[in-house]
Motif scaffolding. Structure first.
Motif, PDB file in Angstrom:
ATOM      1  N   GLY A  67     -52.184  69.140 -16.223  1.00 25.39           N
ATOM      2  CA  GLY A  67     -53.286  68.608 -15.428  1.00 25.39           C
ATOM      3  C   GLY A  67     -52.845  68.327 -14.009  1.00 25.39           C
ATOM      4  N   HIS A  68     -53.220  67.163 -13.471  1.00 27.23           N
ATOM      5  CA  HIS A  68     -52.909  66.821 -12.080  1.00 27.23           C
ATOM      6  C   HIS A  68     -51.490  66.296 -11.882  1.00 27.23           C
ATOM      7  N   HIS A  82     -53.723  54.957 -19.203  1.00 27.03           N
ATOM      8  CA  HIS A  82     -53.935  56.393 -19.137  1.00 27.03           C
ATOM      9  C   HIS A  82     -53.606  56.887 -17.732  1.00 27.03           C
ATOM     10  N   LYS A  84     -55.471  59.750 -15.129  1.00 30.48           N
ATOM     11  CA  LYS A  84     -56.705  60.523 -15.038  1.00 30.48           C
ATOM     12  C   LYS A  84     -56.409  62.025 -14.991  1.00 30.48           C
ATOM     13  N   ASP A  85     -56.929  62.739 -15.990  1.00 33.59           N
ATOM     14  CA  ASP A  85     -56.839  64.199 -16.059  1.00 33.59           C
ATOM     15  C   ASP A  85     -55.414  64.731 -15.959  1.00 33.59           C
ATOM     16  N   SER A  86     -54.460  64.025 -16.537  1.00 28.05           N
ATOM     17  CA  SER A  86     -53.079  64.503 -16.539  1.00 28.05           C
ATOM     18  C   SER A  86     -52.291  63.802 -17.632  1.00 28.05           C
ATOM     19  N   THR A  87     -51.128  64.373 -17.928  1.00 30.15           N
ATOM     20  CA  THR A  87     -50.187  63.648 -18.767  1.00 30.15           C
ATOM     21  C   THR A  87     -49.763  62.378 -18.041  1.00 30.15           C
ATOM     22  N   GLU A 178     -61.414  77.552 -24.128  1.00 22.75           N
ATOM     23  CA  GLU A 178     -60.957  76.351 -23.436  1.00 22.75           C
ATOM     24  C   GLU A 178     -61.665  75.123 -23.993  1.00 22.75           C
ATOM     25  N   LYS A 225     -54.120  74.613 -24.988  1.00 23.09           N
ATOM     26  CA  LYS A 225     -55.490  74.121 -24.873  1.00 23.09           C
ATOM     27  C   LYS A 225     -56.410  75.106 -24.166  1.00 23.09           C
ATOM     28  N   SER A 393     -50.222  66.021 -23.462  1.00 24.12           N
ATOM     29  CA  SER A 393     -51.601  66.448 -23.234  1.00 24.12           C
ATOM     30  C   SER A 393     -52.242  65.514 -22.217  1.00 24.12           C
ATOM     31  N   THR A 394     -53.378  65.921 -21.689  1.00 26.25           N
ATOM     32  CA  THR A 394     -54.086  65.073 -20.717  1.00 26.25           C
ATOM     33  C   THR A 394     -54.724  63.863 -21.384  1.00 26.25           C
ATOM     34  N   ARG A 395     -54.629  63.767 -22.705  1.00 26.08           N
ATOM     35  CA  ARG A 395     -55.150  62.585 -23.413  1.00 26.08           C
ATOM     36  C   ARG A 395     -54.062  61.543 -23.672  1.00 26.08           C
TER      37      ARG A 395
END
Length: 418
Positions: A67-68, A82, A84-87, A178, A225, A393-395
């Motif tokens: 991710g970012h 967390h 945002k939108d990244s590991t 995706e 993913k 993962s981004t989660r």
């Protein structure tokens, strides 16, 4: 600074695997400022020593960047941290942060920061710093209330297949798979996570597509993913996953790639009922085509060295049957479970700090303990850590309450040996 404050400071420093020079410099500067003697080796491992240390703490200082990342934007939600939108890099940044907090407080502990764990335990393999304590506590586990005393071994496989192409006028499309969650190729491999490469291949195989190109996957140790392919058909096709590119001449791959990918058994191969974990697995991680060749990267794991050698051999035989060459690299043996001595000390400290009964077990992922033990066979080892879900993962997220509770356990382990 608190552990969380140290972690947030670490998040501001890029440390993706293979690009960790700034982080290594930061850790060395902090250790020196806190009064610890530092030792480095050619692999980029850093040992920060205290004269009175009886325990070595260990964490790796690289992170999987998806991710970012490494541009991390942190946020808290319902007690979880967390990005945002990244590991997030809580794997293994929280272990690093605990070690920095302890050094800042002047605790009598040695701290070993290893390099490039996420790309094949590279630092641990080439470890050449003078560990002197009788025990080592790894901080790379990911479940509060558990002490890890063993882990899977692993081997990476690289597949190369020369491609034969013919130019034909066909209806051409782009196909994309995706929106899949991704996840860690070890600890998440039994969670039935869809593999984007496998999902795409299965769909295209069922449609009778001819393949022009394919690419997918993010990291060798992450379940893919996203995957994308260029495909062609004799007649027009209608499917939600297809984006028309028009009728044109295209270089179609004649090798049977879609049957090969569709038939390959990604995921869990064997389960250990006694340990309650996966015994053997393989991750079909990355794929790409050029004009002349297909490349595939896979990561195999097993709790049993003989089984690891077997899945390595089986995978080599499978792809060789399609005309591919297969190379293995980065083989490391499993860490055979330790259940006495230091492990009991850690259990006592854990239960005293948490007031809870803890479990002892092994993990279907690579920890550096087994490799470090090859260098220092007399050291007793155990591994603990806060609760981290969906690493690689981004989660990815970390339970903030568990961070402080694990830190209290670490302090008790150190105090008991002081």
């Amino acid at each position: 600074m608190t552990v969380i404050e140290h972690f947030k400071a670490l998040c501001a420093i890029p440390h993706c695997s293979g690009d960790t020079a700034q982080m290594l410099a930061y850790l060395g500067e902090k250790a020196g400022a806190y009064g610890y003697t530092t030792h480095t080796d050619s692999a980029g491992n850093l040992l920060c020593s205290h004269a009175d240390a009886q325990v070595t703490l260990q964490a790796h200082y690289d992170m999987v960047c998806i991710g970012h990342a490494p541009e991390l934007v942190l946020y808290e939600e319902a007690g979880w941290l967390h990005a945002k939108d990244s590991t997030l890099g809580a794997d293994n940044g929280m272990g690093m942060a605990m070690m920095l907090a302890l050094m800042e407080a002047g605790r009598p502990v040695d701290c070993l920061f290893t390099s490039d764990e996420e790309t094949g335990l590279v630092g641990a393999r080439a470890l050449a710093v003078p560990l002197k304590t009788p025990v080592l506590l790894n901080l790379d586990s990911e479940e509060f209330g558990e002490i890890t005393v063993g882990c899977a071994g692993g081997v990476d496989l690289n597949v190369t297949l020369p491609l034969t192409r013919t130019s034909r006028e066909l209806y051409c499309y782009e196909a994309v798979a995706e929106g899949y969650p991704g996840g860690h190729s070890g600890v998440d491999i039994d969670k039935h996570l869809p593999n984007a490469i496998k999902e795409l291949a299965a769909k295209l195989y069922a449609m009778g597509a001819s393949l022009v190109s394919i690419a997918g996957g993010e990291r060798r140790n992450a379940v893919p993913k996203r995957a994308v392919a260029a495909v062609a058909f004799e007649n027009e096709a209608d499917d939600a996953m297809l984006r028309p590119l028009g009728k044109q001449f295209c270089e179609v791959i004649e090798n049977p790639l879609l049957p090969m990918l569709h038939a390959f058994a990604h995921g869990v191969r064997d389960f250990d009922a006694g340990l309650g974990i996966v015994r053997t697995s393989i991750n079909l991680a990355e794929i790409a085509t050029t004009e002349t060749a297909l490349t595939i990267k896979l990561s195999a794991r097993s709790m049993i060295e003989a089984d690891l050698r077997r899945i390595e051999s089986e995978t080599t035989a499978y792809f060789s049957a399609f005309g591919a060459s297969v190379e293995s690299e980065g083989f490391y043996a499993p860490w055979e479970p330790e259940q006495e001595g230091f492990v009991e000390e850690v259990r006592a400290a854990y239960e005293a700090a948490s007031g809870e009964t803890v479990s002892i077990g092994a993990i279907h992922a690579g920890l550096e303990c087994g490799i470090i033990k090859k260098h220092f066979p007399q050291m007793q080892m155990a591994s603990i850590g806060p609760t981290i879900t969906h690493p690689h993962s981004t989660r990815e997220r970390v339970d903030l309450g568990s961070v402080e509770r694990v830190f209290a356990v670490v302090e008790k382990v150190i105090a008991a040996r002081a």
